[in-house]
Design a protein around this motif. Sequence first.
Motif, short mmCIF file in Angstrom:
data_model
loop_
_atom_site.label_atom_id
_atom_site.label_comp_id
_atom_site.label_asym_id
_atom_site.label_seq_id
_atom_site.Cartn_x
_atom_site.Cartn_y
_atom_site.Cartn_z
N LYS A 225 0.83 -1.20 0.00
CA LYS A 225 0.00 0.00 0.00
C LYS A 225 0.87 1.25 0.00
O LYS A 225 0.59 2.21 -0.71
CB LYS A 225 -0.94 -0.01 1.21
CG LYS A 225 -2.00 -1.07 1.11
CD LYS A 225 -2.84 -1.15 2.36
CE LYS A 225 -3.79 -2.33 2.26
NZ LYS A 225 -4.41 -2.66 3.54
N SER A 226 1.94 1.23 0.78
CA SER A 226 2.85 2.38 0.85
C SER A 226 3.54 2.63 -0.49
O SER A 226 3.66 3.77 -0.94
CB SER A 226 3.88 2.14 1.95
OG SER A 226 4.81 3.18 2.02
N VAL A 227 3.99 1.56 -1.14
CA VAL A 227 4.63 1.70 -2.45
C VAL A 227 3.63 2.24 -3.47
O VAL A 227 3.95 3.16 -4.23
CB VAL A 227 5.22 0.35 -2.92
CG1 VAL A 227 5.71 0.45 -4.37
CG2 VAL A 227 6.37 -0.08 -2.02
N ALA A 228 2.42 1.71 -3.47
CA ALA A 228 1.40 2.18 -4.41
C ALA A 228 1.08 3.66 -4.19
O ALA A 228 0.92 4.41 -5.16
CB ALA A 228 0.13 1.34 -4.27
N GLU A 229 1.01 4.09 -2.94
CA GLU A 229 0.75 5.51 -2.65
C GLU A 229 1.84 6.41 -3.23
O GLU A 229 1.57 7.53 -3.64
CB GLU A 229 0.65 5.73 -1.15
CG GLU A 229 -0.63 5.20 -0.54
CD GLU A 229 -0.63 5.26 0.98
OE1 GLU A 229 0.36 5.74 1.59
OE2 GLU A 229 -1.64 4.83 1.58
N GLN A 230 3.07 5.90 -3.29
CA GLN A 230 4.16 6.70 -3.84
C GLN A 230 4.18 6.68 -5.36
O GLN A 230 4.38 7.71 -5.99
CB GLN A 230 5.52 6.21 -3.31
CG GLN A 230 6.67 7.07 -3.81
CD GLN A 230 8.01 6.64 -3.28
OE1 GLN A 230 8.23 5.48 -2.98
NE2 GLN A 230 8.93 7.60 -3.18
N ILE A 231 3.97 5.52 -5.97
CA ILE A 231 4.15 5.43 -7.43
C ILE A 231 2.89 5.71 -8.24
O ILE A 231 3.00 6.14 -9.38
CB ILE A 231 4.75 4.07 -7.85
CG1 ILE A 231 3.79 2.91 -7.58
CG2 ILE A 231 6.10 3.86 -7.20
CD1 ILE A 231 4.20 1.61 -8.22
N ASP A 232 1.72 5.47 -7.68
CA ASP A 232 0.50 5.67 -8.47
C ASP A 232 0.35 7.10 -8.99
O ASP A 232 0.01 7.28 -10.17
CB ASP A 232 -0.73 5.21 -7.71
CG ASP A 232 -0.83 3.69 -7.62
OD1 ASP A 232 -0.05 3.00 -8.30
OD2 ASP A 232 -1.69 3.21 -6.86
N PRO A 233 0.62 8.13 -8.19
CA PRO A 233 0.54 9.50 -8.74
C PRO A 233 1.56 9.73 -9.86
O PRO A 233 1.26 10.38 -10.86
CB PRO A 233 0.83 10.40 -7.54
CG PRO A 233 0.48 9.57 -6.35
CD PRO A 233 0.82 8.15 -6.74
N PHE A 234 2.76 9.16 -9.71
CA PHE A 234 3.78 9.30 -10.77
C PHE A 234 3.31 8.62 -12.04
O PHE A 234 3.42 9.19 -13.14
CB PHE A 234 5.11 8.70 -10.30
CG PHE A 234 6.21 8.85 -11.31
CD1 PHE A 234 7.00 9.99 -11.33
CD2 PHE A 234 6.44 7.86 -12.26
CE1 PHE A 234 8.00 10.13 -12.29
CE2 PHE A 234 7.44 7.99 -13.20
CZ PHE A 234 8.23 9.13 -13.22
N ARG B 42 -1.84 -9.03 -6.08
CA ARG B 42 -2.75 -7.97 -6.53
C ARG B 42 -1.94 -6.75 -7.00
O ARG B 42 -2.23 -6.16 -8.04
CB ARG B 42 -3.71 -7.57 -5.42
CG ARG B 42 -4.75 -6.55 -5.84
CD ARG B 42 -5.75 -6.27 -4.72
NE ARG B 42 -6.52 -7.46 -4.42
CZ ARG B 42 -6.67 -7.99 -3.20
NH1 ARG B 42 -6.13 -7.42 -2.15
NH2 ARG B 42 -7.38 -9.08 -3.03
N PHE B 43 -0.92 -6.40 -6.25
CA PHE B 43 -0.05 -5.27 -6.61
C PHE B 43 0.60 -5.54 -7.98
O PHE B 43 0.62 -4.66 -8.85
CB PHE B 43 1.01 -5.07 -5.53
CG PHE B 43 1.96 -3.94 -5.83
CD1 PHE B 43 1.65 -2.65 -5.46
CD2 PHE B 43 3.17 -4.17 -6.47
CE1 PHE B 43 2.51 -1.60 -5.73
CE2 PHE B 43 4.04 -3.14 -6.75
CZ PHE B 43 3.71 -1.85 -6.38
N VAL B 44 1.13 -6.74 -8.15
CA VAL B 44 1.76 -7.09 -9.44
C VAL B 44 0.73 -7.02 -10.56
O VAL B 44 0.99 -6.43 -11.62
CB VAL B 44 2.42 -8.49 -9.37
CG1 VAL B 44 2.87 -8.96 -10.74
CG2 VAL B 44 3.59 -8.47 -8.39
N ARG B 45 -0.44 -7.58 -10.34
CA ARG B 45 -1.50 -7.56 -11.36
C ARG B 45 -1.86 -6.13 -11.76
O ARG B 45 -2.03 -5.83 -12.94
CB ARG B 45 -2.75 -8.27 -10.83
CG ARG B 45 -3.90 -8.29 -11.82
CD ARG B 45 -5.24 -8.52 -11.17
NE ARG B 45 -5.57 -7.38 -10.32
CZ ARG B 45 -6.39 -7.43 -9.28
NH1 ARG B 45 -6.97 -8.56 -8.95
NH2 ARG B 45 -6.65 -6.36 -8.57
#
Length: 124
Positions: free
Chosen positions: A27-36, A67-70
Amino acid sequence: MLEHSLDTEHGVLHLSPQGRLTADDFKSVAEQIDPFIEENGCLNGLMISADRFPGWSDFSTMVEHFRFVRDHHRKIRRVAIVSDDDVLSALPHIASHFIAAEVEHFGTAQRSEAANWLNAVTAG
């Protein structure tokens, strides 16, 4: 724990597991990269540096990892796995059947070569 940093200049995410992975790590990684990714369309690369795969804290974390990989594999051009671990060195062959990104293994001493390979995407 999953240490992570995003090199916004090159569009490369660096991951380094420091113990069993948790759902909060993803979740923490997604919060950082999703906006980018939203702003730029994709990540040029992902570098995973690990002595060995540390495993998951529980079954739900494994599900969260998958799920993150998908959700992200089509938004990453290249993945460099930097490790001397035999299991992780086999990962590119296995991953090629499941993810869209180009995946390569580099030994620990080849970290700069891995970075150059990932950064070459921005030049190409």
